[in-house]
Design an enzyme around this catalytic site. Structure first.
Site, PDB file in Angstrom:
ATOM      1  N   ARG A  65       1.748 -11.321  12.977  1.00 23.99           N
ATOM      2  CA  ARG A  65       1.176 -11.212  11.680  1.00 23.99           C
ATOM      3  C   ARG A  65       1.895 -11.809  10.554  1.00 23.99           C
ATOM      4  NH1 ARG A  65      -0.607  -5.058  11.055  1.00 23.99           N
ATOM      5  NH2 ARG A  65      -1.119  -5.717   9.098  1.00 23.99           N
ATOM      6  N   GLN A  99      -2.380  -0.998  -0.260  1.00 23.04           N
ATOM      7  CA  GLN A  99      -2.113  -0.647   1.183  1.00 23.04           C
ATOM      8  C   GLN A  99      -1.733  -1.672   2.310  1.00 23.04           C
ATOM      9  OE1 GLN A  99      -5.178   2.600   2.453  1.00 23.04           O
ATOM     10  NE2 GLN A  99      -6.078   1.414   1.201  1.00 23.04           N
ATOM     11  N   ILE A 101       0.095  -5.261   3.508  1.00 20.68           N
ATOM     12  CA  ILE A 101       1.559  -5.533   3.689  1.00 20.68           C
ATOM     13  C   ILE A 101       1.823  -7.130   3.396  1.00 20.68           C
ATOM     14  CG2 ILE A 101       2.039  -3.631   4.935  1.00 20.68           C
ATOM     15  CD1 ILE A 101       1.894  -5.279   7.367  1.00 20.68           C
ATOM     16  N   ASP A 102       0.655  -7.763   3.170  1.00 24.54           N
ATOM     17  CA  ASP A 102       0.768  -9.120   2.990  1.00 24.54           C
ATOM     18  C   ASP A 102       1.227  -9.605   1.328  1.00 24.54           C
ATOM     19  OD1 ASP A 102      -2.752  -8.679   2.599  1.00 24.54           O
ATOM     20  OD2 ASP A 102      -1.517  -9.344   0.828  1.00 24.54           O
ATOM     21  N   HIS A 117       2.393   0.954   1.884  1.00 27.31           N
ATOM     22  CA  HIS A 117       2.639   1.063   3.339  1.00 27.31           C
ATOM     23  C   HIS A 117       3.700  -0.079   3.663  1.00 27.31           C
ATOM     24  CE1 HIS A 117      -1.606   2.595   4.103  1.00 27.31           C
ATOM     25  NE2 HIS A 117      -0.705   3.477   3.641  1.00 27.31           N
ATOM     26  N   GLY A 184     -11.789  -2.725  -1.473  1.00 23.92           N
ATOM     27  CA  GLY A 184     -11.490  -3.412  -0.139  1.00 23.92           C
ATOM     28  C   GLY A 184     -10.816  -2.328   0.840  1.00 23.92           C
ATOM     29  N   THR A 185     -11.019  -1.103   0.628  1.00 23.38           N
ATOM     30  CA  THR A 185     -10.613  -0.223   1.540  1.00 23.38           C
ATOM     31  C   THR A 185     -11.639   0.854   2.158  1.00 23.38           C
ATOM     32  OG1 THR A 185      -8.850   1.616   1.872  1.00 23.38           O
ATOM     33  CG2 THR A 185      -9.717   1.380  -0.346  1.00 23.38           C
ATOM     34  N   SER A 186     -11.630   1.166   3.306  1.00 23.87           N
ATOM     35  CA  SER A 186     -12.703   1.960   3.987  1.00 23.87           C
ATOM     36  C   SER A 186     -12.548   3.442   3.680  1.00 23.87           C
ATOM     37  CB  SER A 186     -12.640   1.649   5.484  1.00 23.87           C
ATOM     38  OG  SER A 186     -11.316   2.251   5.890  1.00 23.87           O
ATOM     39  N   ALA A 228     -15.410  -9.042  -2.150  1.00 27.98           N
ATOM     40  CA  ALA A 228     -14.260  -8.944  -3.178  1.00 27.98           C
ATOM     41  C   ALA A 228     -14.236 -10.107  -3.982  1.00 27.98           C
ATOM     42  CB  ALA A 228     -13.072  -8.484  -2.686  1.00 27.98           C
TER      43      ALA A 228
HETATM   44  C1  BV8 Z   1       1.249  10.088   5.782  1.00 30.65           C
HETATM   45  C2  BV8 Z   1       0.630   0.005   8.673  1.00 30.65           C
HETATM   46  C3  BV8 Z   1       2.498  12.218   5.155  1.00 30.65           C
HETATM   47  C4  BV8 Z   1       0.986  -1.482   7.984  1.00 30.65           C
HETATM   48  C5  BV8 Z   1      -0.837   1.777   8.045  1.00 30.65           C
HETATM   49  C6  BV8 Z   1      -4.135  13.988   5.154  1.00 30.65           C
HETATM   50  C7  BV8 Z   1      -3.136  13.787   4.327  1.00 30.65           C
HETATM   51  C8  BV8 Z   1      -1.824  13.099   4.966  1.00 30.65           C
HETATM   52  C9  BV8 Z   1      -1.800  12.555   5.897  1.00 30.65           C
HETATM   53  C10 BV8 Z   1      -3.093  12.649   7.011  1.00 30.65           C
HETATM   54  C11 BV8 Z   1      -4.278  13.159   6.542  1.00 30.65           C
HETATM   55  N1  BV8 Z   1      -4.900  12.964   7.443  1.00 30.65           N
HETATM   56  C12 BV8 Z   1      -4.518  12.308   8.539  1.00 30.65           C
HETATM   57  C13 BV8 Z   1      -3.242  11.799   8.188  1.00 30.65           C
HETATM   58  C14 BV8 Z   1      -2.230  11.100   8.811  1.00 30.65           C
HETATM   59  C15 BV8 Z   1      -2.611   9.532   8.674  1.00 30.65           C
HETATM   60  C16 BV8 Z   1      -4.176   9.155   8.522  1.00 30.65           C
HETATM   61  O1  BV8 Z   1      -4.560   8.973   7.447  1.00 30.65           O
HETATM   62  N2  BV8 Z   1      -4.756   8.795   9.767  1.00 30.65           N
HETATM   63  C17 BV8 Z   1      -6.011   8.496   9.558  1.00 30.65           C
HETATM   64  C18 BV8 Z   1      -6.133   7.434  10.703  1.00 30.65           C
HETATM   65  C19 BV8 Z   1      -6.955   9.580   9.841  1.00 30.65           C
HETATM   66  N3  BV8 Z   1      -1.728   9.149   7.614  1.00 30.65           N
HETATM   67  C20 BV8 Z   1      -0.517   8.824   7.698  1.00 30.65           C
HETATM   68  O2  BV8 Z   1       0.129   8.929   8.617  1.00 30.65           O
HETATM   69  C21 BV8 Z   1       0.273   8.223   6.537  1.00 30.65           C
HETATM   70  N4  BV8 Z   1       1.505   8.990   6.228  1.00 30.65           N
HETATM   71  O3  BV8 Z   1       0.429  10.854   5.468  1.00 30.65           O
HETATM   72  O4  BV8 Z   1       2.538  10.908   5.758  1.00 30.65           O
HETATM   73  C22 BV8 Z   1       3.929  12.829   5.544  1.00 30.65           C
HETATM   74  C23 BV8 Z   1       3.952  13.926   5.083  1.00 30.65           C
HETATM   75  C24 BV8 Z   1       5.232  14.649   5.670  1.00 30.65           C
HETATM   76  C25 BV8 Z   1       6.108  13.731   6.340  1.00 30.65           C
HETATM   77  C26 BV8 Z   1       5.852  12.488   6.685  1.00 30.65           C
HETATM   78  C27 BV8 Z   1       4.666  12.284   6.460  1.00 30.65           C
HETATM   79  C28 BV8 Z   1       0.786   7.002   6.746  1.00 30.65           C
HETATM   80  C29 BV8 Z   1      -0.515   5.812   6.583  1.00 30.65           C
HETATM   81  C30 BV8 Z   1       0.022   4.414   6.610  1.00 30.65           C
HETATM   82  C31 BV8 Z   1      -0.202   3.853   8.018  1.00 30.65           C
HETATM   83  N5  BV8 Z   1       0.162   2.559   8.136  1.00 30.65           N
HETATM   84  N6  BV8 Z   1      -0.675   0.430   8.250  1.00 30.65           N
HETATM   85  C32 BV8 Z   1       0.035  -2.281   8.913  1.00 30.65           C
HETATM   86  O5  BV8 Z   1       0.452  -2.455   9.970  1.00 30.65           O
HETATM   87  O6  BV8 Z   1      -0.730  -2.834   8.045  1.00 30.65           O
HETATM   88  S1  BV8 Z   1      -2.318   2.055   7.650  1.00 30.65           S
HETATM   89  C33 BV8 Z   1      -3.565   0.789   7.663  1.00 30.65           C
HETATM   90  O7  BV8 Z   1      -4.613   1.494   7.336  1.00 30.65           O
HETATM   91  C34 BV8 Z   1      -2.988  -0.271   6.809  1.00 30.65           C
HETATM   92  O8  BV8 Z   1      -2.097  -0.160   5.840  1.00 30.65           O
HETATM   93  C35 BV8 Z   1      -4.433  -0.545   5.848  1.00 30.65           C
HETATM   94  O9  BV8 Z   1      -4.238  -0.886   4.713  1.00 30.65           O
HETATM   95  C36 BV8 Z   1      -4.797   1.101   5.996  1.00 30.65           C
HETATM   96  C37 BV8 Z   1      -6.180   1.241   5.334  1.00 30.65           C
HETATM   97  O10 BV8 Z   1      -6.979   0.527   5.948  1.00 30.65           O
HETATM   98  P1  BV8 Z   1      -7.878  -0.395   4.823  1.00 30.65           P
HETATM   99  O11 BV8 Z   1      -7.012  -1.062   4.095  1.00 30.65           O
HETATM  100  O12 BV8 Z   1      -8.907   0.589   4.098  1.00 30.65           O
HETATM  101  O13 BV8 Z   1      -8.610  -1.290   5.844  1.00 30.65           O
HETATM  102  P2  BV8 Z   1     -10.258  -0.995   6.711  1.00 30.65           P
HETATM  103  O14 BV8 Z   1     -10.262  -2.090   7.829  1.00 30.65           O
HETATM  104  O15 BV8 Z   1     -10.040   0.435   7.222  1.00 30.65           O
HETATM  105  O16 BV8 Z   1     -11.087  -1.109   5.825  1.00 30.65           O
HETATM  106  C38 BV8 Z   1     -11.469  -2.485   5.066  1.00 30.65           C
HETATM  107  C39 BV8 Z   1     -12.465  -2.304   4.048  1.00 30.65           C
HETATM  108  O17 BV8 Z   1     -12.859  -3.478   3.499  1.00 30.65           O
HETATM  109  C40 BV8 Z   1     -13.859  -1.930   5.005  1.00 30.65           C
HETATM  110  O18 BV8 Z   1     -14.540  -0.845   4.110  1.00 30.65           O
HETATM  111  C41 BV8 Z   1     -14.599  -3.077   4.586  1.00 30.65           C
HETATM  112  O19 BV8 Z   1     -16.116  -2.901   4.226  1.00 30.65           O
HETATM  113  C42 BV8 Z   1     -14.182  -3.836   3.169  1.00 30.65           C
HETATM  114  N7  BV8 Z   1     -14.382  -5.261   3.509  1.00 30.65           N
HETATM  115  C43 BV8 Z   1     -14.205  -6.102   4.587  1.00 30.65           C
HETATM  116  N8  BV8 Z   1     -14.437  -7.425   4.001  1.00 30.65           N
HETATM  117  C44 BV8 Z   1     -14.545  -7.142   2.611  1.00 30.65           C
HETATM  118  C45 BV8 Z   1     -14.238  -5.905   2.223  1.00 30.65           C
HETATM  119  N9  BV8 Z   1     -14.389  -5.374   0.784  1.00 30.65           N
HETATM  120  C46 BV8 Z   1     -14.673  -6.603   0.162  1.00 30.65           C
HETATM  121  N10 BV8 Z   1     -14.713  -7.721   0.325  1.00 30.65           N
HETATM  122  C47 BV8 Z   1     -14.753  -8.049   1.779  1.00 30.65           C
HETATM  123  N11 BV8 Z   1     -14.723  -9.464   1.849  1.00 30.65           N
END
Ligand code: BV8
Length: 247
Positions: A65, A99, A101-102, A117, A184-186, A228
């Site tokens: 990446r 969110q 990392i780019d 992130h 742009g986030t889900s 976007a």
């Molecule tokens: C933490 C790594 C706490 C880098 C990533 C409740 C509360 C707290 C935590 C949790 C909770 N429930 C669950 C959790 C745990 C977990 C979590 O959320 N799990 C999910 C899966 C349920 N969260 C964590 O672990 C976080 N840490 O909470 O710590 C803590 C407390 C005490 C002690 C220790 C810790 C850490 C989360 C970060 C994880 N790292 N990535 C990398 O490799 O990139 S997350 C990953 O998902 C990316 O960072 C990404 O940015 C992020 C979110 O995804 P999106 O950006 O939304 O991307 P996605 O594909 O999902 O959606 C894209 C959207 O764009 C879509 O809607 C699409 O329709 C739209 N789209 C597409 N094309 C276009 C468009 N929109 C506009 N124009 C277009 N052309």
């Protein structure tokens, strides 16, 4: 309908972006049908456990990446550039949290971006904890520029189960903002997915700009759907006109 709460005096805006804003620049999102998590298991490459289990696999995932991001075909799109214009015009009145990392926001002209992130173009040393700019592959021969340890570098990226960066600063800005815009986030990943609720709590206007309704769509007072690169420039022009600030 425009973001009516942004008047000439109060322009405190928090913008949150996700992978969707970089899609039109050629970077995959995570949860779209062809997204990253359909190609590789999140648990294996984006958790500390996965890194402990198979560091070579995780480094290869981020090395690929990091190389792709530096490919000359990957450039900021019209959405990044419009946000850059707004960020330069509003300065301290706008906090840009991503969110992603780019570095496309920075290359699109944005000021200091809050990468909650982490950043693909930085490495973190497991020995001295320092993070530094890193554009090459990371492998077992990579040496920390601060403490000279070898083979102790990991991507400066927040994995699942790890605490995102600068959360205090983000929650402070959400408590104080007039407008929260999610682009742009889900809305799947917390704590970022919870920011809209924090902003509503603070009485802010909330706007979602996305290709389709996110998981948290019902929490937004205003929603606009489309690419976007079309929605963001239009919205930025509206805000610049309303706030009377030259963009
Ligand atoms: C933490 C790594 C706490 C880098 C990533 C409740 C509360 C707290 C935590 C949790 C909770 N429930 C669950 C959790 C745990 C977990 C979590 O959320 N799990 C999910 C899966 C349920 N969260 C964590 O672990 C976080 N840490 O909470 O710590 C803590 C407390 C005490 C002690 C220790 C810790 C850490 C989360 C970060 C994880 N790292 N990535 C990398 O490799 O990139 S997350 C990953 O998902 C990316 O960072 C990404 O940015 C992020 C979110 O995804 P999106 O950006 O939304 O991307 P996605 O594909 O999902 O959606 C894209 C959207 O764009 C879509 O809607 C699409 O329709 C739209 N789209 C597409 N094309 C276009 C468009 N929109 C506009 N124009 C277009 N052309």
């Amino acid at each position: 309908m425009t973001s009516s709460s942004v008047t000439s005096s109060s322009k405190r805006i928090v913008v949150l972006t996700g992978a969707g804003i970089s899609k039109e620049s050629g970077l995959d999102t995570f949860r779209d049908a062809d997204g990253i998590w359909s190609q590789v298991s999140l648990e294996e490459v984006a958790t500390p456990e996965g890194f402990r289990r198979d560091p070579v696999k995780v480094q290869a995932f981020y090395n690929a990446r990091r190389r792709q991001l530096q490919d000359q075909a990957v450039k900021p799109n019209l959405a990044h550039r419009a946000l850059g214009r707004l960020h330069r015009a509003l300065g301290e009145e706008m906090l840009l949290v991503t969110q992603n990392i780019d570095d496309l926001h920075e290359r699109g002209g944005a000021g200091p971006v809050l990468h909650m992130h982490g950043e693909l173009l930085r490495a973190r040393c497991l020995a001295c904890r320092a993070d530094s700019v890193w554009t090459a592959d990371i492998d077992s021969a990579s040496r920390c520029s601060r403490c000279s340890s070898t083979g102790q570098l990991r991507p400066h990226v927040v994995w699942f189960g790890e605490m995102p960066l600068e959360m205090e600063r983000i929650y402070g800005a959400l408590a104080d903002c007039d407008l929260f815009v999610s682009i742009g986030t889900s809305g799947n990943v917390y704590p970022a997915a919870g920011f809209v609720a924090e902003a509503r709590e603070a009485g802010a206007h909330t706007l979602e700009l996305n290709l389709e309704p996110s998981e948290g769509a019902t929490l937004f007072a205003e929603k606009r759907y489309g690419p976007a690169s079309e929605l963001v420039p239009l919205w930025v022009e509206e805000v610049l006109a309303e706030t009377g600030v030259a963009g």
